[in-house]
Design an enzyme around this catalytic site. Structure first.
Site, short mmCIF file in Angstrom:
data_model
loop_
_atom_site.label_atom_id
_atom_site.label_comp_id
_atom_site.label_asym_id
_atom_site.label_seq_id
_atom_site.Cartn_x
_atom_site.Cartn_y
_atom_site.Cartn_z
N HIS A 1 3.40 0.17 5.63
CA HIS A 1 2.18 0.86 5.19
C HIS A 1 2.17 2.28 5.76
O HIS A 1 2.45 2.46 6.95
CB HIS A 1 0.94 0.13 5.70
CG HIS A 1 0.76 -1.23 5.11
ND1 HIS A 1 0.02 -1.47 3.99
CD2 HIS A 1 1.23 -2.45 5.51
CE1 HIS A 1 0.02 -2.77 3.71
NE2 HIS A 1 0.76 -3.38 4.62
N HIS B 1 7.80 -4.07 3.38
CA HIS B 1 7.22 -2.74 3.17
C HIS B 1 6.63 -2.23 4.48
O HIS B 1 6.32 -3.01 5.39
CB HIS B 1 6.12 -2.79 2.10
CG HIS B 1 5.00 -3.73 2.44
ND1 HIS B 1 5.06 -5.08 2.15
CD2 HIS B 1 3.82 -3.54 3.08
CE1 HIS B 1 3.96 -5.66 2.59
NE2 HIS B 1 3.19 -4.76 3.17
N ARG C 1 5.31 -10.91 -0.68
CA ARG C 1 5.36 -9.44 -0.65
C ARG C 1 6.77 -8.99 -0.28
O ARG C 1 7.34 -9.45 0.70
CB ARG C 1 4.42 -8.87 0.42
CG ARG C 1 2.92 -9.04 0.24
CD ARG C 1 2.30 -8.41 -0.99
NE ARG C 1 2.90 -7.18 -1.52
CZ ARG C 1 2.71 -5.95 -1.05
NH1 ARG C 1 1.94 -5.74 -0.04
NH2 ARG C 1 3.28 -4.91 -1.64
#
Lengths: 250, 181
Positions: free
Chosen positions: A173, A171, A168
């Site tokens: 959330h 990032h 991934r």
């Protein structure tokens, strides 16, 4: 034994779906049926959504107030006795509706991995260190101009098991409330220039190029603080009932 | 302006989003309290242990203004203090258990006769809306649906004050999900 699922296969599927979207016009949101993200297979409805004749309840929404948030909740670097490891950053932006009107006094929640790419969650078994000084959750209320602000550290990339060598991109959330329950949004903010973007089926599930770009924050030198933190800026536009629907009070 | 796209809630929201008493809109023993509970299932009929449900509803008199205080914070230690036991906020949030089960304690909504539900899950790239109706009567959405579809929106009374409402994301008995424009 089934063949291991390779990045090559996933990347080919991603490319095919991008090509389809380029012809048909990709939507603003991911299709819930997006095979490169394998977990979506059994978790999306087959039947079309139904437009209800009225949505009195969904056109209103929950409200949050000062008791629901402490001032410290917006600083993820100050939730423990010591300083977390990693690159200190601030993330700021505005939450607006589709007409550009600020979403005021509403709740924004964030959660993220630590600088090593690890979540303090028992199901996260990535062999990267936990940070005793970082939990990675925060919340704040938007101000009168729809602004939110968080201080945190830059999260690390991490592996997951969608396919062999799946990673991934870093990032954060985000969970955001509008004035209507129908404007609810849960999404992920990415960091500019991440080399993992093309390989990630979750980001690539947004098949429209321009829509996907809206998930990527901008480095904002103006909001970097000297000798302290790097600034990122990310504005959020809530989808939701069309203006006509709102006005007609359907 | 074009909207910010949705992304999945993923598997690791558990230490961020659920809060103490998230499913208890009213305290135990509250006059007129009802419990609504059920399972969330995937397309293979397996329960989903990493779904997150949110509920939003009118109070008993039909008021939809909502009130703050669903997730009151304790400023001493930064934990969740729980609701104050008096204020009806209209909002609930419940993560499914390891067996895919959830439960909500609330009151019957006045006015529009349903509890609005928003479903998030790992594997679900964009949340889904549905509704819990406590009776199959007198509603325009229910009236517009064929019987088998309609039944997916109506909670089944199990015993006094307890209703069962399962959510099936896909396949046979698939729950009706809503397009809210």
């Amino acid at each position: 034994m089934p063949e291991p699922l390779t990045q090559e296969t996933i990347s080919r599927e991603i490319a095919e779906l991008h090509e389809l979207a380029a012809k048909a016009g990709g939507g603003d949101h991911p299709s819930r049926d997006y095979p490169p993200y394998r977990s979506s297979g059994l978790r999306h409805p087959h039947r079309p959504l139904v437009a209800p004749p009225e949505a009195y309840t969904e056109l209103r929404g929950p409200v949050f107030g000062v008791a629901d948030v402490t001032p410290l909740d917006a600083d993820l670097t100050r939730q423990h006795a010591g300083e977390p490891l990693g690159e200190r950053i601030t993330v700021t932006g505005r939450v607006v509706d589709r007409d550009g009107r600020p979403v005021r006094g509403q709740l924004v929640e964030v959660w993220q991995a630590n600088a090593s790419g690890r979540y303090p969650h028992q199901r996260d078994q990535h062999p990267a260190p936990l940070d005793p000084n970082f939990t990675g959750t925060g919340r704040c209320l938007t101000d009168a101009d729809g602004r939110y602000a968080f201080t945190t550290i830059k999260p690390g990339a991490y592996p997951w098991k969608n396919h062999v060598n799946a990673w991934r991109p870093a990032h954060i959330h985000f969970s955001v409330f509008g004035t209507a329950f129908a404007q609810r949004l849960v999404t992920q903010m990415y960091f500019p220039g991440d080399p993992l973007f093309p390989y990630d089926p979750i980001l690539q599930s947004v098949t429209d190029d321009k829509a996907r770009e809206r998930l990527v924050a901008a480095y904002d030198h103006e909001s970097s603080r000297p000798e302290w933190s790097l600034g990122y800026r990310w504005d959020i536009v809530l989808d939701g009932p069309s203006a006509t629907w709102m006005e007609e009070g359907r | 302006m074009r909207p910010t796209p949705s992304q999945t809630v993923g598997p690791f929201y558990g230490y961020a989003l659920p809060f103490r008493g998230g499913g208890d809109l009213v305290p135990p023993g509250h006059p007129g309290a009802i419990s609504v509970h059920g399972y969330v299932y995937d397309g293979a009929g397996a329960p989903i242990p990493d779904a997150l449900l949110e509920f939003w509803q009118a109070d008993e008199s039909g008021n939809l203004d909502g009130r703050p205080g669903s997730m009151r914070r304790d400023e001493v230690d930064g934990s969740f203090a729980g609701r104050d036991g008096v204020t009806f906020t209209g909002f609930g949030r419940v993560a499914t258990d390891l067996d895919g089960h959830w439960a909500l304690r609330t009151v019957r909504p006045g006015g529009a006769p349903y509890i609005a539900v928003c479903v998030f899950a790992r594997g679900l790239l964009h949340h889904l809306y549905t509704r819990v109706y406590l009776e199959d009567a007198g509603d325009a959405l229910l009236a517009s649906l064929p019987g088998d579809r309609r039944a997916t929106l109506v909670a089944a009374p199990e015993r006094d004050g307890v209703y069962r409402f399962d959510i099936r994301l896909q396949g046979e008995g698939e729950t009706v999900f809503l397009d809210l424009g």
